[in-house]
Design an enzyme around this catalytic site. Structure first.
Site, PDB file in Angstrom:
ATOM      1  N   GLU A 103      24.779  12.182  55.616  1.00  0.00           N
ATOM      2  CA  GLU A 103      23.577  13.239  55.619  1.00  0.00           C
ATOM      3  C   GLU A 103      24.161  14.398  55.887  1.00  0.00           C
ATOM      4  O   GLU A 103      23.705  15.452  55.399  1.00  0.00           O
ATOM      5  CB  GLU A 103      22.565  12.773  56.783  1.00  0.00           C
ATOM      6  CG  GLU A 103      23.244  12.518  58.120  1.00  0.00           C
ATOM      7  CD  GLU A 103      22.161  12.571  59.339  1.00  0.00           C
ATOM      8  OE1 GLU A 103      22.503  12.049  60.310  1.00  0.00           O
ATOM      9  OE2 GLU A 103      20.960  13.355  59.009  1.00  0.00           O
ATOM     10  N   ASP A 127      26.845   3.311  58.351  1.00  0.00           N
ATOM     11  CA  ASP A 127      25.389   3.165  59.158  1.00  0.00           C
ATOM     12  C   ASP A 127      24.374   2.638  58.383  1.00  0.00           C
ATOM     13  O   ASP A 127      23.525   2.181  58.792  1.00  0.00           O
ATOM     14  CB  ASP A 127      24.946   4.498  60.058  1.00  0.00           C
ATOM     15  CG  ASP A 127      26.175   4.727  61.050  1.00  0.00           C
ATOM     16  OD1 ASP A 127      26.809   3.882  61.372  1.00  0.00           O
ATOM     17  OD2 ASP A 127      26.167   5.594  61.455  1.00  0.00           O
ATOM     18  N   ARG A 162      31.008 -16.715  80.274  1.00  0.00           N
ATOM     19  CA  ARG A 162      30.746 -15.117  80.637  1.00  0.00           C
ATOM     20  C   ARG A 162      29.505 -14.646  79.516  1.00  0.00           C
ATOM     21  O   ARG A 162      29.360 -15.412  78.411  1.00  0.00           O
ATOM     22  CB  ARG A 162      31.980 -14.541  80.244  1.00  0.00           C
ATOM     23  CG  ARG A 162      33.035 -14.395  81.148  1.00  0.00           C
ATOM     24  CD  ARG A 162      34.312 -13.557  80.538  1.00  0.00           C
ATOM     25  NE  ARG A 162      35.507 -13.570  81.542  1.00  0.00           N
ATOM     26  CZ  ARG A 162      36.575 -13.719  81.046  1.00  0.00           C
ATOM     27  NH1 ARG A 162      36.986 -13.673  79.993  1.00  0.00           N
ATOM     28  NH2 ARG A 162      37.608 -13.632  82.293  1.00  0.00           N
ATOM     29  N   GLY A 170      26.355   2.835  65.284  1.00  0.00           N
ATOM     30  CA  GLY A 170      25.007   3.101  65.090  1.00  0.00           C
ATOM     31  C   GLY A 170      24.425   3.828  65.623  1.00  0.00           C
ATOM     32  O   GLY A 170      23.880   3.724  66.733  1.00  0.00           O
ATOM     33  N   ARG A 171      24.199   5.285  65.125  1.00  0.00           N
ATOM     34  CA  ARG A 171      23.923   6.228  66.231  1.00  0.00           C
ATOM     35  C   ARG A 171      22.306   6.237  65.916  1.00  0.00           C
ATOM     36  O   ARG A 171      21.837   6.489  67.342  1.00  0.00           O
ATOM     37  CB  ARG A 171      24.256   7.860  65.449  1.00  0.00           C
ATOM     38  CG  ARG A 171      23.709   9.241  66.039  1.00  0.00           C
ATOM     39  CD  ARG A 171      24.444  10.233  65.549  1.00  0.00           C
ATOM     40  NE  ARG A 171      25.985  10.303  65.644  1.00  0.00           N
ATOM     41  CZ  ARG A 171      26.633  10.774  66.928  1.00  0.00           C
ATOM     42  NH1 ARG A 171      25.766  11.162  67.844  1.00  0.00           N
ATOM     43  NH2 ARG A 171      27.790  10.600  67.166  1.00  0.00           N
ATOM     44  N   ARG A 265      30.979  -8.908  80.445  1.00  0.00           N
ATOM     45  CA  ARG A 265      32.190  -8.056  79.871  1.00  0.00           C
ATOM     46  C   ARG A 265      31.843  -7.374  78.517  1.00  0.00           C
ATOM     47  O   ARG A 265      30.960  -7.991  77.895  1.00  0.00           O
ATOM     48  CB  ARG A 265      33.421  -8.637  79.256  1.00  0.00           C
ATOM     49  CG  ARG A 265      34.217  -9.487  80.646  1.00  0.00           C
ATOM     50  CD  ARG A 265      35.059  -8.745  81.597  1.00  0.00           C
ATOM     51  NE  ARG A 265      35.794  -9.311  82.504  1.00  0.00           N
ATOM     52  CZ  ARG A 265      36.856  -9.900  82.231  1.00  0.00           C
ATOM     53  NH1 ARG A 265      37.477  -9.199  81.124  1.00  0.00           N
ATOM     54  NH2 ARG A 265      37.686 -10.414  83.057  1.00  0.00           N
ATOM     55  N   GLN A 273      35.641  -0.955  63.025  1.00  0.00           N
ATOM     56  CA  GLN A 273      34.531  -1.316  61.846  1.00  0.00           C
ATOM     57  C   GLN A 273      34.560  -0.329  60.758  1.00  0.00           C
ATOM     58  O   GLN A 273      34.001  -0.633  59.613  1.00  0.00           O
ATOM     59  CB  GLN A 273      33.046  -0.858  62.500  1.00  0.00           C
ATOM     60  CG  GLN A 273      32.706  -1.792  63.666  1.00  0.00           C
ATOM     61  CD  GLN A 273      31.707  -1.376  64.803  1.00  0.00           C
ATOM     62  OE1 GLN A 273      30.452  -1.530  64.234  1.00  0.00           O
ATOM     63  NE2 GLN A 273      31.911  -0.530  65.324  1.00  0.00           N
ATOM     64  N   ARG A 274      35.305   0.952  61.018  1.00  0.00           N
ATOM     65  CA  ARG A 274      35.502   1.687  59.965  1.00  0.00           C
ATOM     66  C   ARG A 274      36.659   1.502  59.123  1.00  0.00           C
ATOM     67  O   ARG A 274      36.892   2.286  57.927  1.00  0.00           O
ATOM     68  CB  ARG A 274      35.374   3.120  60.443  1.00  0.00           C
ATOM     69  CG  ARG A 274      33.972   3.480  60.801  1.00  0.00           C
ATOM     70  CD  ARG A 274      33.627   5.085  60.305  1.00  0.00           C
ATOM     71  NE  ARG A 274      34.593   5.999  60.853  1.00  0.00           N
ATOM     72  CZ  ARG A 274      34.404   6.995  61.595  1.00  0.00           C
ATOM     73  NH1 ARG A 274      33.275   7.121  62.124  1.00  0.00           N
ATOM     74  NH2 ARG A 274      35.203   8.022  61.936  1.00  0.00           N
TER      75      ARG A 274
HETATM   76  O1  F6P Z   1      28.309   8.542  61.312  1.00  0.00           O
HETATM   77  C1  F6P Z   1      28.773   7.335  61.057  1.00  0.00           C
HETATM   78  C2  F6P Z   1      29.386   6.875  62.397  1.00  0.00           C
HETATM   79  O2  F6P Z   1      30.001   5.520  62.274  1.00  0.00           O
HETATM   80  C3  F6P Z   1      28.348   6.764  63.536  1.00  0.00           C
HETATM   81  O3  F6P Z   1      27.731   5.547  63.625  1.00  0.00           O
HETATM   82  C4  F6P Z   1      29.191   7.131  64.917  1.00  0.00           C
HETATM   83  O4  F6P Z   1      28.637   7.519  65.750  1.00  0.00           O
HETATM   84  C5  F6P Z   1      30.306   8.055  64.371  1.00  0.00           C
HETATM   85  O5  F6P Z   1      30.455   7.778  62.864  1.00  0.00           O
HETATM   86  C6  F6P Z   1      31.418   8.120  65.258  1.00  0.00           C
HETATM   87  O6  F6P Z   1      32.355   8.766  64.428  1.00  0.00           O
HETATM   88  P1  F6P Z   1      33.650   9.650  64.889  1.00  0.00           P
HETATM   89  O7  F6P Z   1      33.983   8.815  66.261  1.00  0.00           O
HETATM   90  O8  F6P Z   1      34.719   9.693  63.885  1.00  0.00           O
HETATM   91  O9  F6P Z   1      32.909  10.931  65.015  1.00  0.00           O
END
Ligand code: F6P
Length: 341
Positions: A103, A127, A162, A170-171, A265, A273-274
């Site tokens: 975005e 996301d 546990r 996921g912001r 924990r 994930q990325r």
């Molecule tokens: O915008 C994608 C995203 O994966 C968000 O879910 C996350 O908050 C952010 O990137 C974190 O990215 P970075 O740690 O690179 O700033």
């Protein structure tokens, strides 16, 4: 034409597949030339380029990350940033840009198009929260990574009786949490769209323990407790005004342990994930986006973004692409809720 390509924002598995699709069709079918701009919008602002041709895109299809580098630079926040882009494109003989991003990157692409700099956008985010496209590449890979982690956590959680809280990215949107939680058989899924009640989470945890299984709670980093605030990892804010998230998993694990007396924990999956190689789904989607983006550029259909609708790739105005975030609708969350507890 001579076309500049850049990748902006958080990286995402499949970025290289887009770049490859753009270049292979752009050179092979249309005979265009390309310039790679390094590190998102910082590249055209600083005229930081790298050669981009058939040779540079060989072998990159399965590679995670981006061969062009990325950043969260916002040219509208950099003094003289937009003028620098305009001048550098002229100096380098670049006619137009293909910007691959989420975005923020696409919001800049839209403003640059309004400022008479021709841009085509390609949607990217793990996301999956861009309104104008059914799916973004990178999402399937992130969900697969999270699901595999949850599968592993089930076995160790059960051995030790546990509760394990898994924090995923996921912001503003809980798509990764929802899909990974459903695919991994989580006992509770918490998303940013629905502030959660800690007492209710504790009830689910206790009922899970009562059946001799260990609970797995999947929480999106942007999820907030009712009457509480977002948990931040630091006060850091990026050039687009986003605060750095992280920590809700640890906070929740402590609450669960205190209230249930059971060891709890937290595991933060974070950038795992990325990273790494994209799934087949993401490679195909990213490749198709790349092919359609160069078609749009070839037709000089500036100000558009390629998007997935059903199984078709279409073009939408960049304005539509950034108008609203696609969040998890209530009915989708209720589907998952059937399995809670
Ligand atoms: O915008 C994608 C995203 O994966 C968000 O879910 C996350 O908050 C952010 O990137 C974190 O990215 P970075 O740690 O690179 O700033």
């Amino acid at each position: 034409m001579r076309i500049g390509v850049l990748t902006g924002g958080g990286d995402c598995p499949g970025l290289n597949a887009v770049i490859r699709g753009v270049v292979r069709k752009g050179v092979g079918v249309y005979g265009h030339e390309f310039v790679g701009f390094r590190d998102g919008w910082r590249g055209p602002i600083e005229a930081n380029t790298t050669p981009l041709g058939i040779e540079q895109v060989r072998g990159i299809l399965p590679r995670g990350g981006t061969i062009l580098g990325s950043s969260r630079t916002n040219p509208y926040k950099v003094e003289g940033g937009v003028e620098a882009i305009r001048e550098n494109l002229a100096k380098l003989g670049v006619d137009a840009l293909i910007a691959i991003g989420g975005e923020d990157t696409l919001g800049v692409a839209k403003r640059l198009t309004d400022d008479a700099i021709p841009v085509i956008g390609v949607p990217k985010t793990i996301d999956n929260d861009l309104g104008a496209t059914d799916y973004t590449f990178g999402f399937d890979t992130a969900v697969t990574v999270a699901m595999e982690a949850i599968d592993r956590l089930h076995t160790t959680a059960e051995s030790h009786h546990r509760a394990l809280v898994v924090e995923v990215m996921g912001r503003h949107a809980g798509w990764i949490a929802l899909h990974a939680g459903i695919a991994g058989g989580a006992n509770v899924i918490l998303v940013p769209e629905r502030p959660f009640d800690v007492d209710e989470v504790v009830r689910h945890v206790e009922s899970r323990f009562a059946t001799q299984y260990a609970p797995i709670i999947v929480v999106a980093e942007g999820a907030v407790p009712k009457d509480g605030a977002e948990v931040l990892s630091s006060g850091a804010v990026d050039a687009f005004g986003h605060v750095r998230l992280g920590g809700v998993g640890q906070w929740l694990a402590e609450e669960i342990e205190q209230r249930t007396g059971k060891e709890s924990r937290a595991v933060v999956l974070g950038h795992v994930q990325r990273g790494g190689t994209p799934t087949a789904y993401d490679r195909v989607l990213a490749t198709r986006f790349g092919l359609h983006a160069i078609d749009a550029a070839h037709e000089k259909d500036w100000g558009k973004m390629v998007a997935l609708r059903g199984t078709d790739i279409i073009r939408v105005p960049l304005e539509e692409a950034t108008r609203e975030l696609k969040t998890v609708p209530l009915e989708r969350y209720l589907e998952a809720e059937v399995f809670f507890g």
